[in-house]
Structure formats: structure tokens, C-alpha cells
Design a protein around this motif. Structure first.
Motif, mmCIF file in Angstrom:
data_model
loop_
_atom_site.group_PDB
_atom_site.id
_atom_site.type_symbol
_atom_site.label_atom_id
_atom_site.label_comp_id
_atom_site.label_asym_id
_atom_site.label_seq_id
_atom_site.Cartn_x
_atom_site.Cartn_y
_atom_site.Cartn_z
ATOM 1 N N GLU A 1 0.871 -1.165 0.000
ATOM 2 C CA GLU A 1 0.000 0.000 0.000
ATOM 3 C C GLU A 1 0.912 1.221 0.000
ATOM 4 O O GLU A 1 1.795 1.332 0.855
ATOM 5 C CB GLU A 1 -0.864 -0.005 1.264
ATOM 6 C CG GLU A 1 -1.664 1.248 1.481
ATOM 7 C CD GLU A 1 -2.356 1.270 2.829
ATOM 8 O OE1 GLU A 1 -3.185 2.148 3.016
ATOM 9 O OE2 GLU A 1 -2.065 0.417 3.694
ATOM 10 N N ALA A 2 0.720 2.119 -0.945
ATOM 11 C CA ALA A 2 1.549 3.322 -1.030
ATOM 12 C C ALA A 2 1.056 4.342 -0.015
ATOM 13 O O ALA A 2 -0.094 4.777 -0.081
ATOM 14 C CB ALA A 2 1.504 3.897 -2.435
ATOM 15 N N LEU A 3 1.896 4.693 0.934
ATOM 16 C CA LEU A 3 1.540 5.682 1.949
ATOM 17 C C LEU A 3 1.971 7.078 1.532
ATOM 18 O O LEU A 3 1.438 8.065 2.038
ATOM 19 C CB LEU A 3 2.174 5.306 3.295
ATOM 20 C CG LEU A 3 1.808 3.925 3.849
ATOM 21 C CD1 LEU A 3 2.569 3.651 5.127
ATOM 22 C CD2 LEU A 3 0.307 3.816 4.061
ATOM 23 N N ASP A 4 2.925 7.176 0.602
ATOM 24 C CA ASP A 4 3.384 8.481 0.147
ATOM 25 C C ASP A 4 2.334 9.186 -0.706
ATOM 26 O O ASP A 4 2.340 10.394 -0.823
ATOM 27 C CB ASP A 4 4.709 8.379 -0.609
ATOM 28 C CG ASP A 4 4.709 7.326 -1.719
ATOM 29 O OD1 ASP A 4 3.739 6.577 -1.848
ATOM 30 O OD2 ASP A 4 5.714 7.251 -2.441
ATOM 31 N N ASP A 5 1.401 8.446 -1.273
ATOM 32 C CA ASP A 5 0.338 9.040 -2.085
ATOM 33 C C ASP A 5 -0.802 9.566 -1.218
ATOM 34 O O ASP A 5 -1.671 10.266 -1.696
ATOM 35 C CB ASP A 5 -0.220 8.003 -3.068
ATOM 36 C CG ASP A 5 0.805 7.610 -4.115
ATOM 37 O OD1 ASP A 5 1.756 8.391 -4.330
ATOM 38 O OD2 ASP A 5 0.662 6.542 -4.713
ATOM 39 N N LEU A 6 -0.810 9.202 0.065
ATOM 40 C CA LEU A 6 -1.900 9.599 0.943
ATOM 41 C C LEU A 6 -1.752 11.018 1.475
ATOM 42 O O LEU A 6 -2.717 11.607 1.940
ATOM 43 C CB LEU A 6 -1.996 8.630 2.139
ATOM 44 C CG LEU A 6 -2.243 7.161 1.771
ATOM 45 C CD1 LEU A 6 -2.258 6.321 3.047
ATOM 46 C CD2 LEU A 6 -3.543 6.991 1.030
ATOM 47 N N ALA A 7 -0.561 11.560 1.399
ATOM 48 C CA ALA A 7 -0.325 12.883 1.981
ATOM 49 C C ALA A 7 -0.924 13.986 1.140
ATOM 50 O O ALA A 7 -1.221 13.904 0.021
ATOM 51 C CB ALA A 7 1.173 13.119 2.128
#
Length: 91
Positions: free
Chosen positions: A85-91
Motif C-alpha cells: 500500500e503506497a503511503l506516500d500518495d496519501l499525503a
């Protein structure tokens, strides 16, 4: 050390298609440019487990991802995207 199953860091990064070869993935780890759960990793044989959060440079960006699953091979891109799961895209 946990009894939870794990996979070598360099293998997992290749299986998840973040790097084209294990040598490239190992180089990033060996240069201390990768963190697992905020701990700097210096060895490509470090064990990655489900739930781990990885932070590493890729091209011109810093990737932050959560490991969702382990793999047994480098499969197609659709299969690889299910591993994290990409967490850098959530910011």
C-alpha cells in the motif's frame, strides 16, 4: 527475532517491482538508504514481514509503503501492486 514468516528485503523489492534487479535493491540497502519501521537497514538480507513500513528513494522521489503480502516470484505489475500500500500518495 519474530517467528513470523518473512522474505529477504532485496527479493521483496524486486518482486514488488520497485527495482529491476536484486543487485540494485541490495545496493540501496547496503548504502543505508532504506528504512524499515524507521530503522536504517544496511543489509539486503533483512527480513521483510507483513505490516512493515518501508521508506526508500526511487528515481526522483521518496517512497513510503506498507507491506501487505509476501510473494514467491516476480509476477505481472497487477500482481505486484497487491503486495503493498503506497503511503506516500496519501499525503
Amino acid at each position: 527475532m519474530s517467528d513470523e514468516p518473512g522474505l529477504r528485503l532485496d527479493k521483496w523489492l524486486v518482486y514488488a517491482r520497485f527495482f529491476k534487479t536484486r543487485a540494485l535493491a541490495a545496493e540501496v540497502a547496503a548504502k543505508s538508504r532504506l528504512r524499515i519501521n524507521s530503522i536504517v537497514v544496511t543489509k539486503p538480507h533483512y527480513r521483510v514481514r507483513k505490516g512493515d513500513v518501508l521508506t526508500f528513494p526511487q528515481a526522483q522521489r521518496i517512497r513510503v509503503i506498507r507491506v501487505l503480502d509476501l510473494a514467491e516470484r516476480r509476477g505481472p505489475a497487477i500482481e505486484a501492486q497487491r503486495l503493498y500500500e503506497a503511503l506516500d500518495d496519501l499525503a
